[in-house]
Design a protein around this motif. Structure first.
Motif, PDB file in Angstrom:
ATOM      1  N   MET A   1     -98.755 -63.013  -3.124  1.00  0.00           N
ATOM      2  CA  MET A   1     -97.889 -62.016  -2.501  1.00  0.00           C
ATOM      3  C   MET A   1     -96.481 -62.591  -2.346  1.00  0.00           C
ATOM      4  N   LEU A   2     -95.498 -61.809  -2.752  1.00  0.00           N
ATOM      5  CA  LEU A   2     -94.117 -62.282  -2.693  1.00  0.00           C
ATOM      6  C   LEU A   2     -93.530 -62.141  -1.288  1.00  0.00           C
ATOM      7  N   ALA A   3     -92.473 -62.914  -1.032  1.00  0.00           N
ATOM      8  CA  ALA A   3     -91.752 -62.798   0.227  1.00  0.00           C
ATOM      9  C   ALA A   3     -91.115 -61.416   0.337  1.00  0.00           C
ATOM     10  N   GLN A   4     -91.007 -60.900   1.548  1.00  0.00           N
ATOM     11  CA  GLN A   4     -90.457 -59.566   1.763  1.00  0.00           C
ATOM     12  C   GLN A   4     -89.024 -59.448   1.271  1.00  0.00           C
ATOM     13  N   ARG A   5     -88.275 -60.553   1.305  1.00  0.00           N
ATOM     14  CA  ARG A   5     -86.867 -60.467   0.923  1.00  0.00           C
ATOM     15  C   ARG A   5     -86.704 -60.101  -0.552  1.00  0.00           C
ATOM     16  N   THR A   6     -87.719 -60.357  -1.374  1.00  0.00           N
ATOM     17  CA  THR A   6     -87.574 -60.017  -2.796  1.00  0.00           C
ATOM     18  C   THR A   6     -87.488 -58.516  -3.022  1.00  0.00           C
ATOM     19  N   ALA A   7     -87.902 -57.741  -2.051  1.00  0.00           N
ATOM     20  CA  ALA A   7     -87.809 -56.282  -2.173  1.00  0.00           C
ATOM     21  C   ALA A   7     -86.415 -55.775  -1.823  1.00  0.00           C
ATOM     22  N   LEU A   8     -85.566 -56.656  -1.314  1.00  0.00           N
ATOM     23  CA  LEU A   8     -84.247 -56.237  -0.851  1.00  0.00           C
ATOM     24  C   LEU A   8     -83.225 -56.160  -1.977  1.00  0.00           C
ATOM     25  N   PHE A   9     -83.554 -56.725  -3.124  1.00  0.00           N
ATOM     26  CA  PHE A   9     -82.570 -56.759  -4.203  1.00  0.00           C
ATOM     27  C   PHE A   9     -83.294 -56.702  -5.541  1.00  0.00           C
ATOM     28  N   LYS A  10     -82.543 -56.383  -6.578  1.00  0.00           N
ATOM     29  CA  LYS A  10     -83.079 -56.378  -7.930  1.00  0.00           C
ATOM     30  C   LYS A  10     -82.133 -57.153  -8.832  1.00  0.00           C
ATOM     31  N   SER A  11     -82.535 -57.340 -10.064  1.00  0.00           N
ATOM     32  CA  SER A  11     -81.708 -58.093 -10.991  1.00  0.00           C
ATOM     33  C   SER A  11     -80.348 -57.427 -11.169  1.00  0.00           C
ATOM     34  N   SER A  12     -79.360 -58.223 -11.493  1.00  0.00           N
ATOM     35  CA  SER A  12     -77.998 -57.733 -11.687  1.00  0.00           C
ATOM     36  C   SER A  12     -77.952 -56.631 -12.736  1.00  0.00           C
ATOM     37  N   GLY A  13     -77.227 -55.553 -12.410  1.00  0.00           N
ATOM     38  CA  GLY A  13     -77.063 -54.454 -13.351  1.00  0.00           C
ATOM     39  C   GLY A  13     -76.316 -54.866 -14.602  1.00  0.00           C
ATOM     40  N   THR A  14     -75.355 -55.776 -14.458  1.00  0.00           N
ATOM     41  CA  THR A  14     -74.612 -56.245 -15.630  1.00  0.00           C
ATOM     42  C   THR A  14     -75.509 -57.087 -16.528  1.00  0.00           C
ATOM     43  N   ALA A  15     -76.372 -57.898 -15.902  1.00  0.00           N
ATOM     44  CA  ALA A  15     -77.314 -58.696 -16.695  1.00  0.00           C
ATOM     45  C   ALA A  15     -78.295 -57.798 -17.431  1.00  0.00           C
ATOM     46  N   ALA A  16     -78.742 -56.740 -16.771  1.00  0.00           N
ATOM     47  CA  ALA A  16     -79.663 -55.793 -17.403  1.00  0.00           C
ATOM     48  C   ALA A  16     -79.002 -55.111 -18.604  1.00  0.00           C
ATOM     49  N   ALA A  17     -77.715 -54.789 -18.485  1.00  0.00           N
ATOM     50  CA  ALA A  17     -76.994 -54.150 -19.593  1.00  0.00           C
ATOM     51  C   ALA A  17     -76.884 -55.099 -20.784  1.00  0.00           C
ATOM     52  N   ARG A  18     -76.618 -56.375 -20.505  1.00  0.00           N
ATOM     53  CA  ARG A  18     -76.557 -57.359 -21.592  1.00  0.00           C
ATOM     54  C   ARG A  18     -77.906 -57.474 -22.289  1.00  0.00           C
ATOM     55  N   THR A  19     -78.976 -57.474 -21.496  1.00  0.00           N
ATOM     56  CA  THR A  19     -80.327 -57.582 -22.055  1.00  0.00           C
ATOM     57  C   THR A  19     -80.636 -56.390 -22.951  1.00  0.00           C
ATOM     58  N   ALA A  20     -80.257 -55.190 -22.502  1.00  0.00           N
ATOM     59  CA  ALA A  20     -80.494 -53.989 -23.305  1.00  0.00           C
ATOM     60  C   ALA A  20     -79.721 -54.050 -24.617  1.00  0.00           C
ATOM     61  N   ALA A  21     -78.498 -54.565 -24.555  1.00  0.00           N
ATOM     62  CA  ALA A  21     -77.685 -54.678 -25.772  1.00  0.00           C
ATOM     63  C   ALA A  21     -78.323 -55.640 -26.760  1.00  0.00           C
ATOM     64  N   LYS A  22     -78.823 -56.762 -26.270  1.00  0.00           N
ATOM     65  CA  LYS A  22     -79.462 -57.751 -27.147  1.00  0.00           C
ATOM     66  C   LYS A  22     -80.742 -57.198 -27.749  1.00  0.00           C
ATOM     67  N   ALA A  23     -81.498 -56.451 -26.950  1.00  0.00           N
ATOM     68  CA  ALA A  23     -82.737 -55.865 -27.458  1.00  0.00           C
ATOM     69  C   ALA A  23     -82.452 -54.854 -28.566  1.00  0.00           C
ATOM     70  N   ALA A  24     -81.413 -54.040 -28.371  1.00  0.00           N
ATOM     71  CA  ALA A  24     -81.060 -53.055 -29.390  1.00  0.00           C
ATOM     72  C   ALA A  24     -80.609 -53.742 -30.676  1.00  0.00           C
ATOM     73  N   ALA A  25     -79.830 -54.807 -30.529  1.00  0.00           N
ATOM     74  CA  ALA A  25     -79.374 -55.553 -31.705  1.00  0.00           C
ATOM     75  C   ALA A  25     -80.549 -56.222 -32.412  1.00  0.00           C
TER      76      ALA A  25
END
Length: 396
Positions: A1-25
């Motif tokens: 079970m993860l610590a409760q604080r991990t529910a307070l945030f998610k991965s960076s939106g800019t990092a997610a956009a870079r990941t999507a770009a790399k996946a498409a490429a």
């Protein structure tokens, strides 16, 4: 079970956009990536030479937790020149990039429930780190004031729980530069209402004429004892991967930051520190001038292409190296035809249909924006922006 604080945030939106770009490429698509917050550039010769010299000297041991004394001395000289105020080495902590400087500031200043004012749109890391530290982000809308917060809106948002404000200029993602009157007003409000100023100027090296970047301390020296300066060399020297930044502020805060950093990362990379020290001591401005010229040329090219947009205003792009598009009218037109459009939809369509990777405004707390980086090479930028302009002009 993860610590409760991990529910307070998610991965960076800019990092997610870079990941999507790399996946498409990777899937075989021809993608022009306008997501990354970095400039495509070779290393500065002074940085390369400093790093090589440090390696040849077998410099592989710990430094002081908050950085080499010689480096902090050089940074003190730089900040003194930037702010027109004298700074000493015990007012500076060298960090693993600006993100650690911001995290250290949040952890050193905030108690659970403390509120921090953040103008919207904001860099996604600001509220995430405040939440991790137990604070509460209080968002101030700026869309109707050219992405500069109104002082009346800031004053109305201050409560007995307000502990700090984040001032990011030149701004990520909007590229807006706060004028001197705004900076003076923010400083006076912080003094009158007794809260801290976290001043992030990581894009300060890129202010596009006629706009100029000013340190809030040079504008309002009386606010120095309640201001923390956050900066890095990721942008100004195109060193994103080297993770080298700093935090400057009152000695009591830096002392607390030193204790905290001693239990998290210890000192920043020793080779990066010596490389930066060599650059600062060399005093050679040629590389940075070339980098600024590169960014200026990319901005001019981009603005000339984006001026052909019919439903999206040409962005001001006063500083930094981002174009921030206001999609309000485009979304309104689409909604009239029964097609609901949010930035995520538009960003996905640009990626899949036009082969252009961008960052949705939702990553920055904005339901009607898209961020484009123009830190890439001119040929790719030209191709990507022409594709984007054609796609948005035919959006229906």
């Amino acid at each position: 079970m993860l610590a409760q604080r991990t529910a307070l945030f998610k991965s960076s939106g800019t990092a997610a956009a870079r990941t999507a770009a790399k996946a498409a490429a990777a899937s075989g698509k021809d993608i022009v990536d306008l997501t990354a917050g970095e400039i495509w550039s070779d290393l500065a010769p002074s940085v390369r030479n400093g790093a090589i010299a440090a390696i040849n000297r077998n410099l592989n041991r710990y430094t002081d937790t908050v950085g080499l004394l010689e480096l902090r001395h050089a940074l003190a000289g730089k900040i003194s020149a930037d702010t027109a105020q004298p700074w000493s080495t015990d007012e500076i902590a060298v960090t693993n990039g600006a993100k650690q400087a911001l995290f250290n500031a949040a952890m050193a200043l905030l108690n659970p429930g403390d509120e921090v004012l953040i103008p919207v749109p904001y860099w996604t890391t600001f509220p995430a780190q405040i939440v991790v530290a137990g604070g509460t982000p209080v968002f101030i809308e700026t869309r109707n004031s050219n992405y500069v917060p109104r002082l009346t809106d800031l004053a109305a948002a201050v409560t007995s729980k307000t502990k700090a404000i984040v001032v990011n200029t030149p701004n990520n993602p909007t590229g807006t530069i706060y004028d001197r009157d705004t900076l003076a007003g923010v400083a006076q409000l912080a003094i009158d209402r007794d809260f801290w100023i976290i001043f992030d100027e990581c894009y300060g090296a890129f202010a596009h004429a006629p706009h100029t970047h000013d340190s809030i301390i040079s504008v309002a020296p009386q606010a120095r004892d309640r201001t923390l300066i956050v900066n890095s060399f990721s942008k100004s020297l195109a060193l994103t991967g080297w993770r080298i930044g700093y935090l400057a502020g009152p000695k009591t805060v830096i002392s607390a930051v030193k204790a905290l950093q001693s239990h998290t990362t210890s000192n920043p990379n020793v080779i990066a520190q010596h490389a930066l020290l060599h650059h600062l001591e060399s005093g050679d401005p040629v590389f940075q001038l070339q980098l600024q010229r590169q960014v200026t040329n990319a901005r001019a090219l981009g603005l000339s292409i984006l001026s052909a947009l019919t439903l999206v205003p040409t962005p001001a792009a006063q500083g930094g190296f981002y174009f921030y598009l206001d999609l309000t009218e485009l979304q309104r037109r689409a909604n009239r035809t029964g097609r609901k459009s949010n930035p995520d939809d538009i960003v996905n369509a640009l990626l899949m249909d036009a082969g252009v990777a961008t960052v949705s405004g939702t990553a920055f707390g904005d339901p009607a924006g898209v961020r484009l980086s123009y830190g890439i090479d001119l040929e790719s930028l030209d191709k990507g922006l022409r594709r984007l302009t054609a796609a948005l002009n035919t959006w229906n």
